[in-house]
Design a protein around this motif. Structure first.
Motif, mmCIF file in Angstrom:
data_model
loop_
_atom_site.group_PDB
_atom_site.id
_atom_site.type_symbol
_atom_site.label_atom_id
_atom_site.label_comp_id
_atom_site.label_asym_id
_atom_site.label_seq_id
_atom_site.Cartn_x
_atom_site.Cartn_y
_atom_site.Cartn_z
ATOM 1 N N LEU A 47 -20.800 83.821 -19.159
ATOM 2 C CA LEU A 47 -20.704 83.963 -20.620
ATOM 3 C C LEU A 47 -22.050 83.755 -21.303
ATOM 4 O O LEU A 47 -22.320 84.331 -22.354
ATOM 5 N N ALA A 48 -22.895 82.899 -20.705
ATOM 6 C CA ALA A 48 -24.165 82.547 -21.353
ATOM 7 C C ALA A 48 -25.346 83.363 -20.844
ATOM 8 O O ALA A 48 -26.476 83.131 -21.261
ATOM 9 N N TRP A 49 -25.102 84.320 -19.956
ATOM 10 C CA TRP A 49 -26.220 85.058 -19.370
ATOM 11 C C TRP A 49 -26.900 85.954 -20.402
ATOM 12 O O TRP A 49 -26.257 86.560 -21.258
ATOM 13 N N ASP A 50 -28.198 86.046 -20.280
ATOM 14 C CA ASP A 50 -29.005 86.949 -21.105
ATOM 15 C C ASP A 50 -28.611 88.384 -20.764
ATOM 16 O O ASP A 50 -28.587 88.779 -19.593
ATOM 17 N N THR A 51 -28.283 89.170 -21.778
ATOM 18 C CA THR A 51 -27.804 90.538 -21.539
ATOM 19 C C THR A 51 -28.919 91.578 -21.516
ATOM 20 O O THR A 51 -28.642 92.775 -21.447
ATOM 21 N N THR A 52 -30.164 91.130 -21.580
ATOM 22 C CA THR A 52 -31.287 92.071 -21.582
ATOM 23 C C THR A 52 -31.231 93.004 -20.381
ATOM 24 O O THR A 52 -31.557 94.193 -20.472
ATOM 25 N N HIS A 53 -30.810 92.477 -19.236
ATOM 26 C CA HIS A 53 -30.805 93.258 -17.998
ATOM 27 C C HIS A 53 -29.395 93.687 -17.605
ATOM 28 O O HIS A 53 -29.150 94.049 -16.450
ATOM 29 N N GLY A 54 -28.442 93.636 -18.545
ATOM 30 C CA GLY A 54 -27.078 94.052 -18.251
ATOM 31 C C GLY A 54 -26.121 92.876 -18.232
ATOM 32 O O GLY A 54 -26.527 91.710 -18.235
ATOM 33 N N THR A 55 -24.814 93.169 -18.226
ATOM 34 C CA THR A 55 -23.786 92.121 -18.238
ATOM 35 C C THR A 55 -23.174 91.884 -16.864
ATOM 36 O O THR A 55 -22.416 90.953 -16.682
ATOM 37 N N TYR A 56 -23.446 92.771 -15.918
ATOM 38 C CA TYR A 56 -22.957 92.627 -14.543
ATOM 39 C C TYR A 56 -21.434 92.533 -14.488
ATOM 40 O O TYR A 56 -20.859 91.824 -13.672
ATOM 41 N N GLY A 57 -20.778 93.249 -15.393
ATOM 42 C CA GLY A 57 -19.330 93.385 -15.324
ATOM 43 C C GLY A 57 -18.558 92.327 -16.070
ATOM 44 O O GLY A 57 -17.342 92.434 -16.195
#
Length: 386
Positions: A47-57
């Protein structure tokens, strides 16, 4: 400062609460790996991941949504996370320091709850003083593989992990924080990686000694460049606290509520000194929560997490001591078989007391936290090394 949650946060809270209630009702005691996969299928990992490189599903949410999820997870009494190291430590580090190939290779499996990671940092003579580590990694003649030799200790869930992010010295003769690198090491290497469980005072054996005897890691799985391991590792350690602190405090509140009920049932709450200590613990817990919320999203350098660790470590230890006093003489009665090959049959308050003895040591001892605050926040001179 406005800590209020908006309508979207409330809707997200209801969704999270409903999902947790439904899945825990259908399987109250899932295996750790099955639960990780369930969280991944539900889209609750990252939930907290940086989305700059995608959401990975998986879905992502803002800071308040992350707080909501952490609180509801703790309130639901959901299982302890086996995937914490991968989701909350390694993944953000790869997003910040990894290559596109590394992110594409490792993050989707973490998001699905399929890859379990452990952390290879502490060593027998390099615990709080991590820069003293001796584990070495030597690049082979072909340049495609590092061979790792050394020992790690206090490695949580190493016996269950698929991978380890490991700090090793890759420059021969380098000292202290120079010449270190962060490597991603597969754990399925029989004969090259061996485990020895460490049993704690409560009887649990989640920690391990891990021995590396020529274990291999691919050169392409070095994170942040050779020799940059200290910078990457310090960034990673800074992620150990934050949102997880708020969830931890929900657990603390549950423990305190249980103590209050016991004190009322036994009549101990009528004693002025005990009542005063309970109220002080409640007030201090509220202060820790507001401090954690205050520092989220606007980290105050290395000082904020160090102050938080100092506060909750000693607070939790004192809660364990208070629990034993409220429990009374029965608290001294141990299980029937201390040598049984399983966790000891302790009640919750005994386990709280025994485990909290380590709160001021693991994750950076109180002495180390005070040193960081003194040197990096207050600017006090460093004590010369002998």
């Amino acid at each position: 400062m406005d800590y209020a949650f908006g309508p979207e946060d409330q809707a997200f809270r209801e969704e999270a609460r409903g999902w947790l209630a439904g899945h825990l009702a259908s399987d109250p005691a899932p295996t750790p790996r099955a639960w990780e996969r369930e969280l991944g299928t539900g889209g609750w990992i990252g939930l907290a991941w940086d989305t700059t490189h995608g959401t990975y599903g998986n879905r992502t949410t803002g800071l308040t949504g992350q707080v909501v999820w952490a609180e509801e997870y703790a309130r639901a009494g959901a299982p302890a996370r086996l995937g914490h190291m991968g989701e909350n430590l390694l993944a953000p580090t790869l997003l910040a320091h990894g290559t596109p190939a590394q992110r594409g290779r490792f993050l989707p499996a973490i998001a699905r709850g399929e890859a379990i990671w452990c952390q290879g940092y502490s060593e027998p003579d390099a615990g709080s003083d991590l820069a003293a580590l001796r584990t070495s990694a030597v690049l082979t003649g072909t340049g495609g593989t590092y061979r790792i030799t050394g020992q790690k200790t206090w490695t949580s869930h190493a016996h269950e992990a698929d991978w380890c992010f490991l700090l090793a010295r890759t420059t021969e003769g380098a000292r202290r924080h120079h010449g270190l690198s962060l490597l991603l090491v597969p754990m399925d290497q029989p004969g090259r990686i061996e485990f020895r469980p460490i049993r704690d005072m409560s009887g649990a054996a989640d920690f391990n000694e891990v021995f590396f005897d020529g274990a291999e890691a691919r050169a392409e799985d070095l994170v942040g460049g050779e020799g940059n391991g200290w910078r990457v590792a310090m960034d990673l350690l800074g992620r150990e606290r934050g949102l997880s602190t708020l969830a931890q405090q929900i657990g603390f509140a549950t423990e305190l509520e249980g103590l209050v009920r016991l004190a009322l049932e036994t009549g101990v709450a009528a004693e002025p000194v005990t009542r005063d200590r309970i109220v002080r613990h409640w007030a201090q817990l509220q202060a820790m929560r507001w401090n954690a919320l205050r520092t989220l999203g606007s980290p105050d350098g290395p000082g904020a997490p160090c102050v938080a660790k100092l506060l909750w470590g000693r607070w939790h230890q004192e809660l364990g001591e208070l629990a034993m006093e409220i429990r009374g003489p029965a608290a001294t009665l141990g299980p029937g078989a201390w040598d049984a090959d399983r966790p000891y049959e302790l009640d919750a308050l005994q386990r709280l007391f025994l485990f909290s003895r380590a709160d001021t040591i693991y994750g950076g001892s109180d002495e180390i936290q005070r040193t960081v605050i003194a040197e990096r926040v207050l600017g006090l001179p460093k004590e010369p090394r002998p």
